[in-house]
Write an enzyme that holds these catalytic residues in place. Structure first.
Site, PDB file in Angstrom:
ATOM      1  CB  CYS A  86      -0.869   0.071   1.253  1.00 39.59           C
ATOM      2  SG  CYS A  86      -1.756  -1.405   1.673  1.00 39.59           S
ATOM      3  CG  HIS A 104      -5.443  -1.084   2.860  1.00 33.86           C
ATOM      4  ND1 HIS A 104      -6.582  -0.740   2.156  1.00 33.86           N
ATOM      5  CD2 HIS A 104      -5.099  -2.315   2.424  1.00 33.86           C
ATOM      6  CE1 HIS A 104      -6.898  -1.719   1.342  1.00 33.86           C
ATOM      7  NE2 HIS A 104      -6.018  -2.693   1.480  1.00 33.86           N
ATOM      8  CG  HIS A 106      -8.654  -6.042   3.598  1.00 35.30           C
ATOM      9  ND1 HIS A 106      -7.863  -7.133   3.325  1.00 35.30           N
ATOM     10  CD2 HIS A 106      -8.195  -5.050   2.792  1.00 35.30           C
ATOM     11  CE1 HIS A 106      -6.953  -6.812   2.398  1.00 35.30           C
ATOM     12  NE2 HIS A 106      -7.134  -5.547   2.074  1.00 35.30           N
ATOM     13  CD  GLU A 129     -25.350  12.959  17.003  1.00 33.44           C
ATOM     14  OE1 GLU A 129     -26.180  13.609  16.337  1.00 33.44           O
ATOM     15  OE2 GLU A 129     -24.564  13.487  17.819  1.00 33.44           O
ATOM     16  CG  HIS A 180      -9.247  -4.196  -1.959  1.00 30.05           C
ATOM     17  ND1 HIS A 180      -8.201  -4.019  -2.828  1.00 30.05           N
ATOM     18  CD2 HIS A 180      -8.675  -4.324  -0.735  1.00 30.05           C
ATOM     19  CE1 HIS A 180      -7.067  -4.065  -2.172  1.00 30.05           C
ATOM     20  NE2 HIS A 180      -7.328  -4.247  -0.891  1.00 30.05           N
TER      21      HIS A 180
END
Ligand SMILES: [Zn+2]
Length: 220
Positions: A86, A104, A106, A129, A180
């Site tokens: 990433c 990142h 998942h 809210e 993803h």
């Protein structure tokens, strides 16, 4: 990068925090199966978790250190570990958004949300809210984040992620990736964590609401 520079954490406490957060995110199902990732901006550079390892077992010594120009400072060449796939995406978000940390995730609710309608390019919530947990967002106004299409390799997402960053909806602090997960950021690690929790909650809520039987009109 509006004032973030003065308040950046030192490498050692940020490394401890990064590993602790990976264990939290593992328990939440956001980085199981060696997926997901986390990076924190520190004094003089960035910390990034390694790729393809059990994220709940990462120690501060396993973390990659990048300098201000995203060159790897340590560990030096020859290590068995690979830096997170990433990293180019983290870099794009740091450069464009002036973020202090990027997650990142998942998260299953986020992945489900991206699959509900394959033609939709945005996730959208309104009159909840919980939206107030995103910096700048307010009730009852709508809040949106972009969805980009997945690619065979994580690093190939960079072009579409950069395009999405250029036309980001107001106050959006995440980009979802179809089938993803998502990239989620904040001013610092704790704000990125809060944002990741809020987006997970919003997607989970939307899914659970979709299971509710339709409300009958009064008197019908
Ligand atoms: Zn991923």
């Amino acid at each position: 990068l509006d004032g973030i520079g003065e308040s950046l954490p030192d490498r050692a406490p940020a490394g401890e925090l990064l590993c602790e957060l990976l264990r939290c995110f593992y328990a939440l199902g956001w980085c199981t199966g060696t997926g997901g990732g986390l990076s924190i901006r520190v004094q003089g550079g960035y910390l990034v978790a390694p790729s393809g390892v059990a994220k709940e077992r990462v120690c501060p010594e396993d973390l990659f250190v990048l300098d201000e120009t995203f060159e790897t400072v340590s560990p030096l060449a020859g290590t068995r570990q690979q830096i997170s796939e990433c990293t180019p995406l983290f870099e794009a978000i740091y450069r464009r958004q002036g973020a202090g940390a990027v997650i990142h995730s998942h998260s299953i609710p986020i992945v489900l949300a991206t699959r509900r309608d394959r033609n939709r390019r945005l996730l959208r919530w309104q009159s909840l809210e919980m939206i107030k947990g995103i910096r700048g967002a307010s009730y009852p106004h709508p809040h949106e984040i972009p969805i980009i299409e997945n690619t065979p390799r994580e690093s190939e997402l960079r072009e579409s992620l950069e395009a999405a960053l250029q036309s980001l909806p107001d106050h959006a602090h995440a980009i979802a990736v179809r089938d993803h997960g998502a990239y989620i950021w904040g001013r610092d690690a704790m704000e990125a964590k809060r944002h990741a929790e809020v987006y997970d909650w919003l997607c989970r809520f939307q899914y659970e609401e979709s299971l509710e039987p339709p409300h009958r009109e009064e008197g019908a």
